[in-house]
Design a protein around this motif. Structure first.
Motif, PDB file in Angstrom:
ATOM      1  N   UNK A  24       0.916  -1.235  -0.023  1.00 37.75           N
ATOM      2  CA  UNK A  24       0.376  -0.027   0.242  1.00 37.75           C
ATOM      3  C   UNK A  24       0.353   1.233   0.183  1.00 37.75           C
ATOM      4  N   UNK A  25       1.524   1.879  -0.831  1.00 37.14           N
ATOM      5  CA  UNK A  25       2.555   2.625  -1.850  1.00 37.14           C
ATOM      6  C   UNK A  25       2.358   3.556  -2.704  1.00 37.14           C
ATOM      7  N   UNK A  26       2.964   3.642  -3.432  1.00 37.06           N
ATOM      8  CA  UNK A  26       3.027   4.449  -4.664  1.00 37.06           C
ATOM      9  C   UNK A  26       4.273   3.531  -5.314  1.00 37.06           C
ATOM     10  N   UNK A  29       7.823   5.463  -4.498  1.00 39.44           N
ATOM     11  CA  UNK A  29       8.076   5.189  -3.725  1.00 39.44           C
ATOM     12  C   UNK A  29       8.983   3.626  -3.511  1.00 39.44           C
ATOM     13  N   UNK A  38      15.249   7.172  -0.384  1.00 38.87           N
ATOM     14  CA  UNK A  38      14.186   6.660   0.038  1.00 38.87           C
ATOM     15  C   UNK A  38      14.898   5.845   1.819  1.00 38.87           C
ATOM     16  N   UNK A  43       7.332   1.123  10.253  1.00 37.48           N
ATOM     17  CA  UNK A  43       6.072   1.531  10.043  1.00 37.48           C
ATOM     18  C   UNK A  43       5.828   1.069   9.287  1.00 37.48           C
ATOM     19  N   UNK A  44       6.659   1.511   7.912  1.00 39.15           N
ATOM     20  CA  UNK A  44       6.648   0.811   6.196  1.00 39.15           C
ATOM     21  C   UNK A  44       7.316  -0.268   7.020  1.00 39.15           C
ATOM     22  N   UNK A  47       5.679  -3.727   8.419  1.00 40.31           N
ATOM     23  CA  UNK A  47       4.901  -4.267   7.197  1.00 40.31           C
ATOM     24  C   UNK A  47       5.633  -4.611   5.641  1.00 40.31           C
TER      25      UNK A  47
ATOM     26  N   UNK B  11      -0.750   6.264   7.783  1.00 43.54           N
ATOM     27  CA  UNK B  11      -0.465   5.311   7.432  1.00 43.54           C
ATOM     28  C   UNK B  11      -1.129   4.040   8.194  1.00 43.54           C
ATOM     29  N   UNK B  12      -1.702   3.490   7.070  1.00 40.83           N
ATOM     30  CA  UNK B  12      -2.217   1.605   7.294  1.00 40.83           C
ATOM     31  C   UNK B  12      -3.926   2.385   8.113  1.00 40.83           C
ATOM     32  N   UNK B  15      -8.901   0.539   4.071  1.00 38.51           N
ATOM     33  CA  UNK B  15     -10.141   2.147   3.375  1.00 38.51           C
ATOM     34  C   UNK B  15     -11.130   2.482   3.771  1.00 38.51           C
ATOM     35  N   UNK B  85      -9.537   3.491  -2.982  1.00 43.32           N
ATOM     36  CA  UNK B  85      -8.288   2.892  -2.730  1.00 43.32           C
ATOM     37  C   UNK B  85      -7.102   3.406  -2.985  1.00 43.32           C
ATOM     38  N   UNK B  88      -5.872   7.479  -1.048  1.00 43.39           N
ATOM     39  CA  UNK B  88      -6.160   6.193   0.011  1.00 43.39           C
ATOM     40  C   UNK B  88      -4.466   5.731   0.657  1.00 43.39           C
ATOM     41  N   UNK B  89      -3.763   5.528  -0.991  1.00 43.80           N
ATOM     42  CA  UNK B  89      -2.628   5.236  -0.888  1.00 43.80           C
ATOM     43  C   UNK B  89      -1.703   6.631  -0.988  1.00 43.80           C
ATOM     44  N   UNK B  90      -2.226   6.820  -1.637  1.00 45.94           N
ATOM     45  CA  UNK B  90      -1.558   8.428  -2.515  1.00 45.94           C
ATOM     46  C   UNK B  90      -1.669   9.219  -1.239  1.00 45.94           C
ATOM     47  N   UNK B  93       0.542   7.620   1.569  1.00 47.01           N
ATOM     48  CA  UNK B  93       2.553   7.626   1.140  1.00 47.01           C
ATOM     49  C   UNK B  93       3.216   8.547   1.562  1.00 47.01           C
ATOM     50  N   UNK B  94       4.021   7.476   2.966  1.00 48.34           N
ATOM     51  CA  UNK B  94       4.712   8.718   3.539  1.00 48.34           C
ATOM     52  C   UNK B  94       5.774   9.746   2.993  1.00 48.34           C
ATOM     53  N   UNK B  96       5.388  10.114  -0.305  1.00 49.41           N
ATOM     54  CA  UNK B  96       4.839  11.454  -0.793  1.00 49.41           C
ATOM     55  C   UNK B  96       3.934  12.897   0.228  1.00 49.41           C
TER      56      UNK B  96
END
Lengths: 70, 155
Positions: A24-26, A29, A38, A43-44, A47, B11-12, B15, B85, B88-90, B93-94, B96
């Protein structure tokens, strides 16, 4: 800090987009993480390690010279 | 309330949690738009001069049309789970979030530098409008300190 994300992702035959969707990141990233541009947050990192079913220290490796808290 | 409205989603989050946050924000802005339309309509009816009345009517119509459009779009997107969804990801995203934070910081710093240059120029020519710039900068610093204090308490 270096990481083994690219190596582990390729071993599981995943594209960057598929891996990004899983954690669940772009995709950008994932690219930045793999290039080492980066550093992931705790947390990431957690995951990502959970996704690969490995301990964090096996995915993210501290380099010499970086301060390590004992 | 401030956390739900103005802070970036953590983050986390699931939905469903993201859907609730966006729904809360949409409802808040819907009520703000409705209030703004009502207030401008009341102000328009209170005006005696025809030009100021038509200004308020135009202003109210602008808010109404723009507001209705954005409410319809956001409400229809609220039910599109696939879009939510992706969004949400965008939003979570830490990397970004960090980029956006750094861009905002640089922008505010640049604005302050430009304001300082304008103050120096205005003070040199002893322009009375310089005092408004001083007040503006003081306001920005006070606002920044208050927001930091509130966020420090909340987060």
């Amino acid at each position: 800090m270096i990481n083994r994300i690219q190596e582990l992702r390729k071993a599981r035959k995943l594209t960057q987009a598929e891996f990004a969707s899983e954690i669940e990141v772009t995709r950008q990233t994932v690219i930045s993480l793999e290039k080492g541009k980066y550093n992931a947050s705790l947390l990431l990192a957690h995951r990502i390690a959970a996704f690969f079913e490995l301990p964090i220290e096996d995915v993210f490796i501290f380099e010499k010279g970086e301060k390590k808290i004992d | 309330m401030i956390e739900k409205l103005f802070t970036a989603p953590k983050a986390g989050i699931t939905d469903e949690e993201y859907h609730e946050k966006i729904k809360y924000q949409t409802n808040f802005w819907t009520s703000i738009i409705v209030l703004a339309v009502i207030i401008t309509m009341i102000l328009a009816s209170l005006q005696n001069a025809s030009d100021s009345r038509s200004f308020f009517h135009g202003f109210s119509a602008g808010i109404f049309c723009g507001g209705i459009g954005s409410i319809i779009i956001s409400r229809s997107l609220l039910h599109n789970r696939k879009y939510l969804h992706k969004n949400k990801i965008k939003a979570t995203d830490e990397r970004l979030q960090e980029i956006s934070h750094q861009a905002n910081t640089i922008t505010v710093t640049m604005l302050l530098i430009v304001s300082y240059i304008a103050i120096c120029w205005a003070t040199f020519y002893w322009d009375r409008r310089a005092s408004y710039l001083y007040l503006g900068i003081i306001f920005i610093y006070l606002f920044n300190s208050s927001v930091r204090y509130i966020l420090n308490k909340i987060l």
